[in-house]
Design a protein around this motif. Structure first.
Motif, PDB file in Angstrom:
ATOM      1  N   ALA A  68      -6.384   0.443   6.391  1.00 31.68           N
ATOM      2  CA  ALA A  68      -6.553   0.177   4.310  1.00 31.68           C
ATOM      3  C   ALA A  68      -5.568  -1.137   4.956  1.00 31.68           C
ATOM      4  O   ALA A  68      -5.728  -2.247   4.031  1.00 31.68           O
ATOM      5  CB  ALA A  68      -5.166   0.995   3.629  1.00 31.68           C
ATOM      6  N   LEU A  99       0.964  -1.478   0.052  1.00 34.57           N
ATOM      7  CA  LEU A  99       0.162   0.049   0.557  1.00 34.57           C
ATOM      8  C   LEU A  99       0.845   0.968   0.396  1.00 34.57           C
ATOM      9  O   LEU A  99       2.368   0.800   0.660  1.00 34.57           O
ATOM     10  CB  LEU A  99      -0.816  -0.187   1.304  1.00 34.57           C
ATOM     11  CG  LEU A  99      -2.039  -1.175   1.757  1.00 34.57           C
ATOM     12  CD1 LEU A  99      -2.535  -0.668   2.368  1.00 34.57           C
ATOM     13  CD2 LEU A  99      -3.055  -1.466   0.070  1.00 34.57           C
ATOM     14  N   ILE A 104      -7.427   2.973  -3.376  1.00 38.30           N
ATOM     15  CA  ILE A 104      -8.873   3.073  -3.108  1.00 38.30           C
ATOM     16  C   ILE A 104      -9.325   3.267  -0.995  1.00 38.30           C
ATOM     17  O   ILE A 104     -10.428   3.170  -0.458  1.00 38.30           O
ATOM     18  CB  ILE A 104      -8.259   1.891  -2.069  1.00 38.30           C
ATOM     19  CG1 ILE A 104      -7.152   1.200  -1.154  1.00 38.30           C
ATOM     20  CG2 ILE A 104      -7.906   0.095  -2.734  1.00 38.30           C
ATOM     21  CD1 ILE A 104      -6.321   0.462  -0.006  1.00 38.30           C
ATOM     22  N   GLY A 105      -8.789   4.670  -1.012  1.00 33.41           N
ATOM     23  CA  GLY A 105      -8.991   5.923  -0.247  1.00 33.41           C
ATOM     24  C   GLY A 105      -8.159   7.401  -1.104  1.00 33.41           C
ATOM     25  O   GLY A 105      -7.469   7.338  -1.638  1.00 33.41           O
ATOM     26  N   ILE A 148      -5.143   6.732  -0.968  1.00 33.30           N
ATOM     27  CA  ILE A 148      -3.865   5.976  -0.045  1.00 33.30           C
ATOM     28  C   ILE A 148      -4.621   4.670  -1.648  1.00 33.30           C
ATOM     29  O   ILE A 148      -4.865   4.583  -2.171  1.00 33.30           O
ATOM     30  CB  ILE A 148      -4.994   5.037   0.725  1.00 33.30           C
ATOM     31  CG1 ILE A 148      -4.846   5.733   1.696  1.00 33.30           C
ATOM     32  CG2 ILE A 148      -3.901   3.743   0.915  1.00 33.30           C
ATOM     33  CD1 ILE A 148      -5.384   5.185   3.303  1.00 33.30           C
ATOM     34  N   LYS A 189      -6.486   5.662   8.761  1.00 33.82           N
ATOM     35  CA  LYS A 189      -6.833   5.644   7.944  1.00 33.82           C
ATOM     36  C   LYS A 189      -5.550   4.798   6.861  1.00 33.82           C
ATOM     37  O   LYS A 189      -6.192   3.320   6.458  1.00 33.82           O
ATOM     38  CB  LYS A 189      -7.215   6.426   6.715  1.00 33.82           C
ATOM     39  CG  LYS A 189      -8.334   7.299   7.200  1.00 33.82           C
ATOM     40  CD  LYS A 189      -9.758   7.271   6.843  1.00 33.82           C
ATOM     41  CE  LYS A 189     -10.959   8.786   7.770  1.00 33.82           C
ATOM     42  NZ  LYS A 189     -11.995   7.878   7.270  1.00 33.82           N
ATOM     43  N   CYS A 190      -4.710   4.773   7.439  1.00 34.88           N
ATOM     44  CA  CYS A 190      -3.556   3.876   6.420  1.00 34.88           C
ATOM     45  C   CYS A 190      -3.822   2.358   7.490  1.00 34.88           C
ATOM     46  O   CYS A 190      -3.826   1.288   7.185  1.00 34.88           O
ATOM     47  CB  CYS A 190      -2.325   4.099   7.251  1.00 34.88           C
ATOM     48  SG  CYS A 190      -1.235   5.232   6.451  1.00 34.88           S
ATOM     49  N   LEU A 225     -12.071   4.442   3.346  1.00 33.86           N
ATOM     50  CA  LEU A 225     -10.849   5.128   3.919  1.00 33.86           C
ATOM     51  C   LEU A 225     -10.288   6.765   2.967  1.00 33.86           C
ATOM     52  O   LEU A 225      -9.362   6.791   2.686  1.00 33.86           O
ATOM     53  CB  LEU A 225      -9.634   4.052   2.940  1.00 33.86           C
ATOM     54  CG  LEU A 225      -9.954   2.938   3.473  1.00 33.86           C
ATOM     55  CD1 LEU A 225     -10.088   1.856   2.298  1.00 33.86           C
ATOM     56  CD2 LEU A 225      -9.398   2.025   4.231  1.00 33.86           C
ATOM     57  N   GLN A 249      -8.138  -4.190   6.063  1.00 29.72           N
ATOM     58  CA  GLN A 249      -8.912  -4.335   4.713  1.00 29.72           C
ATOM     59  C   GLN A 249      -8.088  -4.705   3.739  1.00 29.72           C
ATOM     60  O   GLN A 249      -8.741  -6.752   3.108  1.00 29.72           O
ATOM     61  CB  GLN A 249      -9.767  -2.925   4.194  1.00 29.72           C
ATOM     62  CG  GLN A 249     -10.992  -2.789   5.381  1.00 29.72           C
ATOM     63  CD  GLN A 249     -11.391  -1.865   4.458  1.00 29.72           C
ATOM     64  OE1 GLN A 249     -10.897  -0.971   3.726  1.00 29.72           O
ATOM     65  NE2 GLN A 249     -12.201  -0.922   5.304  1.00 29.72           N
ATOM     66  N   THR A 250      -7.030  -5.154   3.308  1.00 26.78           N
ATOM     67  CA  THR A 250      -6.390  -5.803   2.473  1.00 26.78           C
ATOM     68  C   THR A 250      -5.765  -6.615   2.639  1.00 26.78           C
ATOM     69  O   THR A 250      -5.019  -7.535   2.115  1.00 26.78           O
ATOM     70  CB  THR A 250      -5.147  -4.305   1.570  1.00 26.78           C
ATOM     71  OG1 THR A 250      -4.233  -4.208   3.076  1.00 26.78           O
ATOM     72  CG2 THR A 250      -6.717  -3.052   1.096  1.00 26.78           C
ATOM     73  N   LYS A 272      -3.053   0.626  -3.787  1.00 25.77           N
ATOM     74  CA  LYS A 272      -2.614  -0.165  -3.424  1.00 25.77           C
ATOM     75  C   LYS A 272      -1.896  -0.685  -5.167  1.00 25.77           C
ATOM     76  O   LYS A 272      -2.561  -0.422  -6.480  1.00 25.77           O
ATOM     77  CB  LYS A 272      -4.058  -1.522  -3.655  1.00 25.77           C
ATOM     78  CG  LYS A 272      -3.911  -2.549  -3.585  1.00 25.77           C
ATOM     79  CD  LYS A 272      -5.206  -3.457  -3.080  1.00 25.77           C
ATOM     80  CE  LYS A 272      -4.581  -4.767  -2.426  1.00 25.77           C
ATOM     81  NZ  LYS A 272      -4.310  -5.467  -4.403  1.00 25.77           N
TER      82      LYS A 272
END
Ligand code: KG4
Ligand code: ZN
Length: 343
Positions: free
Chosen positions: A260, A139, A162-163, A150, A256-257, A213, A263-264, A152
Motif C-alpha cells: 500500500a 496510511l 483501500i484494503g 488499510i 500488505k502495508c 490490498l 502504490q500510494t 488512506k
C-alpha cells in the motif's frame, strides 16, 4: 476554571468496553474504561450480555470521568458518542445516554464513527505533552477485534478504505486461535506472550493469498485448528503454535502495508486498534519504515484499544466543523469509514 475551554465528553459503547473520557481543548483530562469480565467464560463477546453490562456501567463510568477531570456536567460543551459500527444493543446504550444528556444540558450531541475514532486517536494529547503527530496524508492500518483495514487518510474526515479483510478480522483470528489453545478471552495479548517462547522451526502455517490490498485470516485459523488437534497440549506446543500463527498473521499485515505504501507513494504509516499492541507487528513495521526512510506512529496503549478519548477527540473535530447529530439519527451497526454522514 474551564470557562473558555471547549470541553467534550466522549462515550464509547460499541462492543464490550464501556468508556467515557473528558477532553479540554484536545487534551485528555480523564479516560475511564470499564471492561466487561462477563464474556471471559464464553470465549467471545455475547451481544445481549454486553448491552446489559453497558447499562449497568454507563452512569458510574461517566460519573468517574467527570470527577477525575474535576468538572461538573454543566461545564461540558458537547457530548460525543459512538454511533457505529458495532453491536446494535451496545451502541443503543451509549447513544441513548448521550442524546438524553444533550437534551438535559441543552448541548450538542455529536455522532462519531468508531473507526474514524481509532485513526484520530493519534492526535490525542495528554496534558502538557508535546507529542509528534502524523502529517496528512498518511496510511492507517486499523487492526482490531472487529476490523482489519488499510485506510488512506487525507484529512480529519476524508478517509478511504483501500484494503480490508474478506473474512475474519486479525484480532478475531487471534482470539479464536487463543480459545483453541485454551487461553482466556481476549487471547491476542496471550498469543503474543506465548509466541515469544515458541520454537520458530517447529510449525509453519501457509500465508494467505488474497488479491490486491485485501486480507483473509479464516484459512489460517483452520490450519491452526488442525495442528492443535494433531499435537499434545503442553505449554511448549502451545507456544510453538502461537509463534507459527502469529508469524503468518503479522507477515501478511506487513506485506500488505508495504504494498500500500508503494502504490500510494506515502511514507507515513499509523497503526490503530487493539492488535497494534502486538510486539512482533511493531518490530517488523519499524524495520520496514526504517528501510524506506519513512515514519511509523502508534497511539499510546490506552488509546489503541477501545476508549472514550478517541471518540471525544473525533467529536471535537466534528464540533469545529459544525457537524452535530440530530436526535432522530439512527445508530449504525454497519457504517463505512468513508461515509459522509453525519453532515
Ligand atoms: O480495538 P480493540 O480494543 O477492540 C475492537 O474494537 O475490536 O481490539 C481488541 C483486539 C482483540 O481481538 C485482542 O485480542 C487484540 O485486539 N489484541 C492483540 C494484542 N493486544 C490486543 N492481538 C495481538 N497481540 C496483542 N498484543
Ligand atoms: Zn475498536
Amino acid at each position: 476554571m474551564h470557562q473558555s475551554s471547549i470541553i467534550i465528553l466522549g462515550i464509547e459503547s460499541s462492543c464490550d468496553d464501556t468508556a467515557a473520557a473528558v477532553i479540554s481543548n484536545g487534551k485528555v483530562l480523564a479516560n475511564i474504561i470499564a471492561n466487561q469480565e462477563v464474556h471471559k467464560k464464553y470465549g467471545g463477546v455475547v451481544p445481549e450480555l454486553a448491552s446489559r453490562a453497558h447499562q449497568q456501567n454507563i452512569v458510574p463510568v461517566v460519573d468517574a470521568a467527570l470527577k477525575k477531570a474535576g468538572i461538573s456536567k454543566n461545564d461540558i460543551t458537547a457530548v460525543a458518542y459512538t454511533n457505529g459500527p458495532g453491536l446494535l444493543g451496545s451502541l443503543l446504550v451509549g447513544s441513548s445516554f448521550a442524546k438524553t444528556l444533550s437534551i438535559g444540558l441543552d448541548i450538542p450531541a455529536i455522532a462519531v464513527n468508531h473507526m474514524q475514532g481509532h485513526i484520530l486517536a493519534h492526535f490525542i494529547k495528554e496534558l502538557d505533552e508535546e507529542k509528534e503527530m502524523p502529517e496528512f496524508p498518511f496510511l492507517c492500518l486499523t487492526v482490531s477485534g472487529g476490523h482489519t483495514q488499510i485506510v488512506k487518510v487525507d484529512d480529519f474526515f476524508k478517509m478511504k478504505v483501500i484494503g480490508e479483510t474478506i473474512d475474519d478480522a486479525a484480532g478475531e483470528a487471534f482470539d479464536k486461535v487463543a480459545k483453541m489453545l485454551q487461553l482466556p478471552y481476549p487471547g491476542g495479548p496471550l498469543v503474543d506472550k506465548y509466541a515469544k517462547e515458541g520454537n520458530p522451526d517447529r510449525f509453519s502455517f501457509p500465508h494467505p493469498k488474497v488479491d490486491e490490498l485485501n486480507f483473509s485470516f479464516s484459512g489460517l485459523k483452520t490450519a491452526a485448528s488442525i495442528t492443535i488437534r494433531e499435537n499434545d497440549d503442553d505449554e511448549q506446543t502451545k507456544a510453538d503454535i502461537a509463534h507459527a500463527f502469529q508469524t503468518a498473521v503479522i507477515d501478511t499485515l506487513v506485506i500488505k502495508c508495504k504494498r500500500a505504501l508503494k502504490q500510494t507513494g506515502i511514507k507515513r504509516l499509523v497503526i490503530a486498534g487493539g492488535v497494534s499492541a502486538n510486539t512482533q507487528l511493531r518490530l517488523q513495521l519499524e524495520r520496514v519504515m526504517q528501510g524506506m526512510k519513512g515514519e511509523v506512529y502508534y497511539p499510546r496503549t490506552e488509546f489503541c484499544t477501545d476508549n472514550g478519548a478517541m471518540i471525544a477527540y473525533a467529536g471535537m473535530q466534528r464540533l469545529k466543523a459544525g457537524q452535530f447529530a440530530t436526535l432522530d439519527m439512527k445508530t449504525k451497526p454497519r457504517w463505512p469509514i468513508d461515509s459522509l454522514e453525519p453532515i
